[in-house]
Design an enzyme around this catalytic site. Structure first.
Site, PDB file in Angstrom:
ATOM      1  N   HIS A 412       0.848  -1.198   0.000  1.00  0.00           N
ATOM      2  CA  HIS A 412       0.000   0.000   0.000  1.00  0.00           C
ATOM      3  C   HIS A 412       0.884   1.249   0.000  1.00  0.00           C
ATOM      4  O   HIS A 412       0.671   2.174  -0.800  1.00  0.00           O
ATOM      5  CB  HIS A 412      -0.918  -0.034   1.230  1.00  0.00           C
ATOM      6  CG  HIS A 412      -1.792   1.169   1.406  1.00  0.00           C
ATOM      7  ND1 HIS A 412      -3.145   1.163   1.141  1.00  0.00           N
ATOM      8  CD2 HIS A 412      -1.514   2.433   1.825  1.00  0.00           C
ATOM      9  CE1 HIS A 412      -3.660   2.359   1.380  1.00  0.00           C
ATOM     10  NE2 HIS A 412      -2.687   3.155   1.811  1.00  0.00           N
ATOM     11  N   GLU A 413       1.891   1.264   0.843  1.00  0.00           N
ATOM     12  CA  GLU A 413       2.777   2.437   0.915  1.00  0.00           C
ATOM     13  C   GLU A 413       3.613   2.564  -0.360  1.00  0.00           C
ATOM     14  O   GLU A 413       3.795   3.665  -0.888  1.00  0.00           O
ATOM     15  CB  GLU A 413       3.682   2.354   2.145  1.00  0.00           C
ATOM     16  CG  GLU A 413       2.947   2.351   3.488  1.00  0.00           C
ATOM     17  CD  GLU A 413       2.062   3.570   3.726  1.00  0.00           C
ATOM     18  OE1 GLU A 413       2.302   4.625   3.110  1.00  0.00           O
ATOM     19  OE2 GLU A 413       1.105   3.470   4.516  1.00  0.00           O
ATOM     20  N   HIS A 416       1.668   4.257  -3.006  1.00  0.00           N
ATOM     21  CA  HIS A 416       1.631   5.713  -2.842  1.00  0.00           C
ATOM     22  C   HIS A 416       2.847   6.343  -3.519  1.00  0.00           C
ATOM     23  O   HIS A 416       2.759   7.402  -4.146  1.00  0.00           O
ATOM     24  CB  HIS A 416       1.645   6.101  -1.362  1.00  0.00           C
ATOM     25  CG  HIS A 416       0.297   6.099  -0.713  1.00  0.00           C
ATOM     26  ND1 HIS A 416      -0.779   6.810  -1.216  1.00  0.00           N
ATOM     27  CD2 HIS A 416      -0.159   5.488   0.409  1.00  0.00           C
ATOM     28  CE1 HIS A 416      -1.831   6.617  -0.420  1.00  0.00           C
ATOM     29  NE2 HIS A 416      -1.480   5.818   0.561  1.00  0.00           N
TER      30      HIS A 416
END
Ligand SMILES: *[C@@H]1O[C@H](CO)[C@@H](O)[C@H](O)[C@H]1NC(C)=O
Ligand SMILES: *[C@@H]1O[C@H](CO)[C@@H](O)[C@H](O)[C@H]1NC(C)=O
Ligand SMILES: *[C@@H]1O[C@H](CO)[C@@H](O)[C@H](O)[C@H]1NC(C)=O
Ligand SMILES: *[C@@H]1O[C@H](CO)[C@@H](O)[C@H](O)[C@H]1NC(C)=O
Ligand SMILES: *[C@@H]1O[C@H](CO)[C@@H](O)[C@H](O)[C@H]1NC(C)=O
Length: 604
Positions: A412-413, A416
Site C-alpha cells: 500500500h505504501e 503511494h
C-alpha cells in the site's frame, strides 16, 4: 547467490494483508475536488486551505489529433515533443506560448509524456500545471490542464528574505527546514490573484510531518502547503490473540529482476554491500533517516526466523522484519519497473544507470520505527530526494505485531510512492485535494488487493490481520458482489475521509481486475496475455496520463485513454461496464451516479 527467508513466493508477491484508516476528519464544507483543509502546527490547531484550480482531462481516441498545424508532418522520433506540447496547449487554452513552460518529459511504455507548468512573468505557477501525451505518430492522444486565467499577479521581486520566510515556515508548520534549496513560485489563490511565494520544505520527524510550505514573499505568511506524507493510521485495536500472524515461511533465492535492477539489490554505485542496503532500498531499524542497524549477512543469506510467540524486538525478530521489508520494497520496485515505473518515469533509485530521471533517491525503510505506532507512513518527496517509509509496531496486540511483516501495508505504501511520482511528472504534489487523495488511497488498496489475487478471484479484506472485525481496516471487503460491497460513486457525497472515499475507487478497480481476469485469464509472466497483466499495464499507464489532483471522473477517463493508447481500445467497453456498475457512467458528475454507456458500447 542471494537468499531471503520471507513470507512470500517470488514473481508477483502473493500477499497476506493489512492497512489502516486515518483519524483525520475533513470539514464537510470543503470542496473535495479543488480544496484540501490542512490542520498544521505542533498541535494541528492551525487551519490552512490549500487551493488547486479545477483541472480538465481530454482524450482523443485511437488516432489522436495534430498538436498544431506547424507539427503536422512529424513522427514522434523526429518531433520536438516539448515545443509541440507548448503550441498545442497554448492554442487549446487560448493563452500565449510564453506562459507555457516545459517542466519535464518522460518516455512511457505506451505514450510520450510532456509535463508543463504555467508561467507568469517567467515564474512558474505551482498549482497551474498540465500534461500532454503523444502517440508514436506524433499525435496528441490526451492532455490535462489546471491552467488559470489569473486576475493580477504580485511583483516578482520578493520583499521577504529567504531566512525570514524559512522562519515563518518553520514556526507555522512546527518543523525545521530540511535543507532543500528554496524556490520562487506563484500560487494562484481562489480569488484569481497570483501570489509570489518562497517554497520551503519543512520536516518534523517526531510529528511525522513533511511539508512544502508556500510562504507569501510579500507578506510572509504560509498560504498553501504540499503534504508529502501518505498518512499513518492510528487505530485502536483491542487485544486479540487469534489475529497473530502464524503464516509459514518460504525461502526465496535470487528474487531480483536484472532488467529492473541490473546490479541486483545489494549494490549502490560501486559500493557492494553484504547488508539490506542497495540501489533501490536501504532497510534498517532506527528512527526516520537515522540508521542504527542494517541487516548484515556476509554471504547474503538473510534467513532469519520470526518467532511469533515473542515480541517483534526480541531475538532475531528485528533481523527477520528488516529482511522482509527489504525484500518486499525491492520486489515492488522490480515488479513496477516491468510495468513502466522506471528511471524515466521518476522512480526511486540511487543510480539511474544513465537512463534519465533524478538520482540519489532510493527508499529508506525505517523498520520498527519508534516515532509512531499502529500502522505505517511514507513521505514521498519529489524525484531526486530520498523518501522515507516508516513501519511501526501495532501495540494493541500481545505480542505486538510488526507492520514490516504485513506485506499489504508495505505494498500500500509502495503504491503511494508510484502514484505520487508518476502523476504530474515527479513533483509529488499531485494528490493534494481531498478527492485526489482518495484516488491515491484507492490505488494503494487496489494494488495490495490485485497482487494478492491469483486465478480465483476472491473477496479481499484489507487489514484482516490487524483489523477489529470481519471487514478488517475498511468499511467493506472488496468484492464483485454489491451485496457485500455496496459502494458507488455517489457514496462519496458527504464523505470527508480520504481512506473511506478511496474504498470506492479500490472496489471499482477490484471489479475491473475481476472482469479482466475472467475474460483473459491470469498469468505469472508479465510478457504473456492475462487479465492481470492488462490490469497492471492500464494502472501504471493511467497514472502518467491523469491530471495533477485527479477527480474520480478524470481517473476513469485516463483508464479509457490508457486502453486506447496501449490496446487500441480493445477493453474499453469492458472497462465502461465496470465503471457504469459503480455509477461512473458517461454522465456521472458531482457525486451523482449515472448508468449510461457510451454509444459504441451499447449492445445492439
Ligand atoms: C515537532 O513536533 C513535536 C510533536 O508534535 C513538537 O513537540 C515539536 O515542537 C516540533 N518541532 C518543531 C521544531 O517545531
Ligand atoms: C560508498 O560507501 C561509503 C561508506 O558507506 C560512502 O561514504 C560512499 O559515499 C559510498 N559511495 C557511493 C558512490 O555511494
Ligand atoms: C562481504 O562478505 C564477503 C564474505 O565474507 C567478504 O569477502 C566481503 O569483503 C564482504 N563485503 C563487504 C563490503 O563487507
Ligand atoms: C469494522 O471496522 C471498520 C473499520 O474500523 C468500520 O468502519 C466498520 O464499520 C466495522 N464494521 C462492523 C460491521 O462493525
Ligand atoms: C483499432 O481500432 C479501430 C476502431 O476503433 C479499428 O478501425 C482499427 O482497425 C484498429 N487497429 C488495429 C491495429 O487493430
Amino acid at each position: 547467490m542471494v537468499s531471503f527467508t520471507n513470507l512470500f513466493p517470488p514473481v508477483l508477491l502473493a500477499l497476506l494483508f493489512a492497512l489502516a484508516t486515518s483519524a483525520t476528519q475533513w470539514p464537510a464544507t470543503s470542496h473535495p475536488a479543488t480544496h484540501r483543509t490542512h490542520y498544521v502546527g505542533a498541535d494541528r490547531s492551525l487551519k490552512l486551505e490549500a487551493f488547486h484550480p479545477k483541472s480538465t482531462f481530454e482524450g482523443f481516441g485511437v488516432g489522436g489529433v495534430d498538436p498544431h498545424p506547424r507539427y503536422r508532418r512529424y513522427f514522434l522520433s523526429t518531433l520536438d515533443a516539448g515545443a509541440a506540447a507548448v503550441s498545442f496547449l497554448a492554442s487549446k487554452l487560448s493563452v500565449s506560448e510564453d506562459s507555457v513552460h516545459v517542466r519535464t518529459s518522460a518516455q512511457g511504455q505506451a505514450a510520450h509524456h510532456v509535463f508543463l507548468v504555467q508561467k507568469i512573468k517567467g515564474v512558474p505557477v505551482a498549482n497551474a500545471v498540465a500534461n500532454v501525451a503523444f502517440n508514436e505518430n506524433g499525435k496528441v492522444s490526451s492532455y490535462s490542464s489546471s491552467f488559470v486565467k489569473h486576475s493580477a499577479a504580485a511583483d516578482i521581486n520578493p520583499s521577504v528574505s529567504i531566512d525570514d520566510a524559512i522562519t515563518t515556515a518553520e514556526r507555522t508548520l512546527a518543523g525545521t527546514h530540511d535543507g532543500h534549496p528554496p524556490k520562487l513560485e506563484f500560487v494562484v489563490k481562489p480569488s484569481g490573484f497570483a501570489a509570489l511565494t518562497r517554497v520551503i520544505q519543512i520536516h518534523n520527524k517526531t510529528a511525522g510531518t513533511w511539508y512544502e510550505a508556500f510562504v507569501d514573499a510579500h507578506d510572509n505568511k504560509v498560504i498553501s502547503v504540499t503534504d508529502f506524507v501518505a498518512k499513518a493510521s492510528y487505530l485502536v485495536i483491542p487485544f486479540s490473540a487469534e489475529d497473530v500472524n502464524t503464516k509459514g515461511f518460504s525461502n526465496t533465492v535470487d528474487p531480483q529482476n536484472l532488467n529492473a535492477s541490473p546490479n541486483g539489490w545489494h549494490q549502490e554505485f560501486t559500493n557492494t554491500t553484504n547488508t539490506t542496503d542497495g540501489n533501490n532500498v536501504i532497510a534498517y531499524t532506527g528512527s526516520g533517516l537515522e540508521t542504527t542497524a542494517v541487516e548484515t549477512s556476509p554471504v547474503l543469506n538473510f534467513n532469519y526466523v520470526t518467532d511469533f510467540t515473542q515480541d517483534p524486538i526480541i531475538g532475531t525478530n528485528p533481523q527477520a522484519a528488516i529482511t522482509n521489508a527489504f525484500f518486499v520494497v525491492n520486489s515492488y520496485h522490480d515488479f513496477a519497473y516491468v510495468y513502466g515505473f522506471t528511471e524515466a518515469t521518476f522512480n526511486f533509485q540511487s543510480n539511474n544507470f544513465d537512463k534519465s530521471g533524478e538520482e540519489y533517491d532510493r527508499i529508506a525503510v525505517s523498520v520498527q520505527d519508534t516515532e509512531g505506532i499502529n500502522g505505517a507512513d511514507f513521505a514521498v518527496l519529489p524525484d531526486g530526494q530520498i523518501s522515507i517509509m516508516r513501519l511501526f509496531l501495532f501495540v494493541n496486540f500481545f505480542p505486538r505485531l510488526d507492520s514490516a511483516l504485513q506485506n499489504e501495508i508495505i505494498i500500500h505504501e509502495c503504491q503511494h510512492g508510484a502514484s505520487n511520482r508518476m502523476t504530474g511528472g515527479g513533483t509529488a504534489r499531485c494528490f493534494q485535494t481531498l478527492e485526489a487523495a482518495a484516488v491515491s488511497e484507492g490505488y494503494s488498496d487496489a494494488m495490495a488487493d490485485a497482487l494478492s489475487q491469483g486465478n480465483n478471484i476472491h473477496d479481499y479484506v484489507f487489514g484482516a490481520d490487524v483489523g477489529t472485525n470481519s471487514t478488517g481496516l475498511r468499511m467493506y471487503p472488496y468484492s464483485i458482489s454489491s451485496g457485500v460491497n455496496p459502494l458507488a460513486y455517489s457514496s462519496l457525497n458527504g464523505m470527508t475521509d480520504s481512506h473511506a472515499m478511496g474504498e470506492v475507487w479500490a472496489n471499482t478497480l477490484h471489479c475491473v481486475y475481476a472482469a479482466l481476469v475472467a475474460a483473459f485469464g491470469w498469468t505469472s509472466d508479465p510478457t504473456q496475455v492475462g487479465g492481470n497483466v492488462i490490469f497492471f499495464h492500464l494502472l501504471f499507464d493511467a497514472l502518467l496520463l491523469q491530471p495533477c489532483n485527479p477527480t474520480f471522473i478524470q481517473t476513469r477517463d485516463a483508464w479509457i485513454q490508457a486502453d486506447t493508447n496501449r490496446y487500441n481500445g480493445s477493453h474499453v467497453c469492458l472497462l465502461w461496464e465496470e465503471f457504469v456498475n459503480k455509477g461512473l457512467g458517461v454522465k456521472a458528475a458531482n457525486y451523482i451516479d449515472d448508468g449510461s454507456l457510451p454509444p459504441e458500447c451499447i449492445p445492439q
